[in-house]
Each structure stands twice: as structure tokens, then as C-alpha cells.
Design an enzyme around this catalytic site. Structure first.
Site, short mmCIF file in Angstrom:
data_model
loop_
_atom_site.label_atom_id
_atom_site.label_comp_id
_atom_site.label_asym_id
_atom_site.label_seq_id
_atom_site.Cartn_x
_atom_site.Cartn_y
_atom_site.Cartn_z
N LYS A 59 0.87 -1.18 0.00
CA LYS A 59 0.00 0.00 0.00
C LYS A 59 0.91 1.23 0.00
CE LYS A 59 -4.37 1.43 2.08
NZ LYS A 59 -5.04 1.64 0.81
N GLU B 69 -9.02 -6.49 -8.59
CA GLU B 69 -9.80 -5.78 -7.56
C GLU B 69 -10.33 -4.52 -8.21
OE1 GLU B 69 -7.36 -4.29 -4.36
OE2 GLU B 69 -5.72 -3.76 -5.69
#
Ligand code: PXG
Length: 304
Positions: free
Chosen positions: A149, A182
């Protein structure tokens, strides 16, 4: 609002970092988005652990322990009298010079912004989302691994721009093999019969904390939970589809690339999981307590 930067709480308008910070110059850093509900910080430990894993992957040494970081997040919430809100935690490589080399940045910066949350409109949950598939492919695992991230979110932003251009709030991203990875800021699930399916992390998905909680809730509800590679076809013909994320929580999807999903309304499994998720967020989490404990003058957290 007071923003935590490197050991101090600073007024919002004075909360600034150097233009030579490699977080700005190169997107060199990591972040987390965390929610507080009802005076408790939801899944704080999991978010901090993921932050440290992202940093480890970048050989970025966070200048405090995970326990100290959890304490800083609690303090930031208390300092801002936050009971329900959003915490953005950022660790940058720190101030360096114009060269790429991270060795030029001896002091990573830690920033914690505890703010009110911009909730998705209630309509999204009642009626479900209409989303598209972006032409922008998800980053390769051996380029910028989507599990990290990092502050380099251009891959997601390019897909988000496509979503917005199509009048949608989210877009599906595929990996280089054509499997679903995703969405731009959410994980994706489908429901097929009594099975709840989501792409494996290796397909290019973030290790989503809401994803993990949702898989647990679905298992507890007696559903069969599987991680499996999904194609767009699998989504188009699914009974139900929904997205998960800290901001979105669990949000139904009723149309993908002009194909109506299931009955075109949020399905029973999705609605059941949404309710279970909301119950959990209200009832669990690390309490935010206004403590006597203050930061020392040097910004350290004595005894954390
Ligand atoms: N995939 C990606 C690419 C994300 O960035 C998720 C999945 C969901 O993960 P969690 O752990 O939150 O369940 C995320 C996280 C935003 C925003 O403003 C979105 C995220 C993070 C920060 C901001 O939309 N999503």
C-alpha cells in the site's frame, strides 16, 4: 484539527512537509486508511501490521514500533475528539535531495491525520453501484506489487479516472492474464449459489482488511468462502456482486459493463453481510480514551 507530524501535533494550516520529501518527489512511502466507529478504532492492529509489512517491502524503516504507532493513532483520535471518523496514516521516505536514492533520506516522516469521514451516499447501499471495467491493467507483481500500500497510487488513479469518465464511482481492474484483480480502492466479491468468491491476492489485490473480515463473516454465516481466479464472465453471470473497503465497508454492485447482476438489486447474501459488518464495527475495536499521557517535548512517547 491537529495533525501529528513526527512527534508533534500541529494545527491543520501549519501541517506541512518539505518539498524535498521523497514521498512527494517519487511517491516513496506507504499509507493506511483506518476507520473509527463509536469511539473505537476498527481493526487497528491489522492496519498497523499491514503498514509495517508495506514498509518492509520497500526497505523503509518506520522510526517507531507497531505498539507505539498504535498509540500514536489512538492519541491522534483523542486529540481531535474523534469518535467516528477516518484516520489517514502516512509514512514517507523523508526529506532527501533530488536524487532517487533512498539512502539520501535518513529520517522517514510519520503523519497521522484524524478527520471526519466523507461517507458514501446511502443510495449506493440501498440501490447498489453500477461499475465498469477499466482498460488500465493492475500493476504486475514484479513491477509494483499491488500488495504494497504505497504512496504510488497512479495505477489506481488512472482506473478511477476511467470510472468517473463513465459516470461510475468504481472500476474493476484486471491483471495481465485477464483475471479480475480488484477495484481502484476496494476488493471485489461475487456470490454464486451458496459460495462467496473473491480473487486470490496473487491476482493483484491488496490484502484488504475489510475483505478478510467479510470472509470471516461469510464463513460464520455458513457460506462456502473461496479465493479463486475470476474472469469478467464470472462476474456478469454471478447471483450477486459487492465491493469491500475501509471507506466503502460492504457496498452492493448491481451492474457491471452494462450487464445487470442477478436481479439488479442488492441481493440477500450481500445485505446479510452488510448488516453483520455494521454490527461488528459498532461493537469491536480499540477504545479511544482521552489519556493523561502526552508526548514528551522531544516528541517521543515515553513507555509506549
Ligand atoms: N484495494 C485497494 C487498491 C485499496 O486501496 C482496498 C482494496 C480495501 O482495503 P481495506 O483494507 O481498506 O479493506 C483498498 C483500500 C479512498 C481510499 O479514498 C481507499 C482505500 C484506501 C485509502 C483511500 O478511496 N482503499
Amino acid at each position: 484539527m491537529k495533525v501529528y507530524i513526527d512527534g508533534k501535533f500541529i494545527d491543520r494550516e501549519d501541517a506541512k512537509i518539505s518539498v524535498f520529501d521523497h514521498g512527494l518527489l517519487y511517491g516513496d512511502g506507504v499509507f493506511e486508511g483506518i476507520r473509527a466507529y463509536n469511539g473505537r478504532i476498527f481493526r487497528l492492529r491489522e492496519h498497523i501490521d499491514r503498514l509495517f509489512r508495506s514498509a518492509k517491502a520497500l526497505l523503509l524503516k518506520i522510526p517507531m514500533s507497531p505498539a507505539e504507532m498504535r498509540e500514536v493513532v489512538r492519541l491522534a483520535c483523542a486529540e481531535n475528539d474523534l469518535r467516528d471518523g477516518y484516520v489517514r496514516l502516512v509514512v514517507t521516505r523523508g526529506e532527501g535531495d533530488l536524487g532517487l536514492g533512498p539512502e539520501r533520506c535518513p529520517n522517514p516522516s510519520v503523519i497521522v491525520i484524524a478527520s471526519a469521514i466523507q461517507l458514501y451516499p446511502e443510495k449506493y447501499y440501498r440501490e447498489g453501484l453500477n461499475i465498469i471495467t477499466a482498460s488500465t491493467m493492475r500493476n504486475l507483481n514484479n513491477a509494483i506489487n499491488p500488495a504494497i500500500k504505497s504512496l504510488n497510487y497512479l495505477n489506481n488513479i488512472l482506473a478511477k479516472i476511467e470510472a468517473m469518465g463513465a459516470g461510475c464511482v468504481e472500476a474493476i481492474m484486471l491483471n495481465h492474464l485477464g483475471y479480475v484483480a480488484e477495484c481502484t480502492g476496494d476488493n471485489l466479491f461475487i456470490v454464486a449459489g451458496n459460495r462467496v468468491l473473491t480473487p486470490p491476492l496473487g491476482a493483484g489485490a491488496l490484502y484488504g482488511i475489510t475483505r478478510e473480515v467479510t470472509m470471516e463473516l461469510a464463513g460464520s454465516a455458513g457460506l462456502i468462502v473461496e479465493e479463486s481466479n475470476l474472469t469478467l464472465y464470472d462476474i456478469y453471470v454471478a447471483d450477486e456482486c459487492f465491493l469491500t473497503g475501509t471507506g466503502a465497508e460492504i457496498v452492493p454492485v448491481v451492474e457491471v459493463d452494462q450487464r445487470v447482476i442477478g436481479e439488479g438489486v442488492p441481493g440477500p447474501v450481500t445485505r446479510r453481510l452488510m448488516a453483520a459488518y455494521r454490527d461488528l464495527t459498532c461493537a469491536t475495536g480499540e477504545p479511544i480514551v482521552k489519556e493523561d499521557r502526552e508526548l514528551a517535548p522531544d516528541g517521543s512517547l515515553a513507555g509506549a
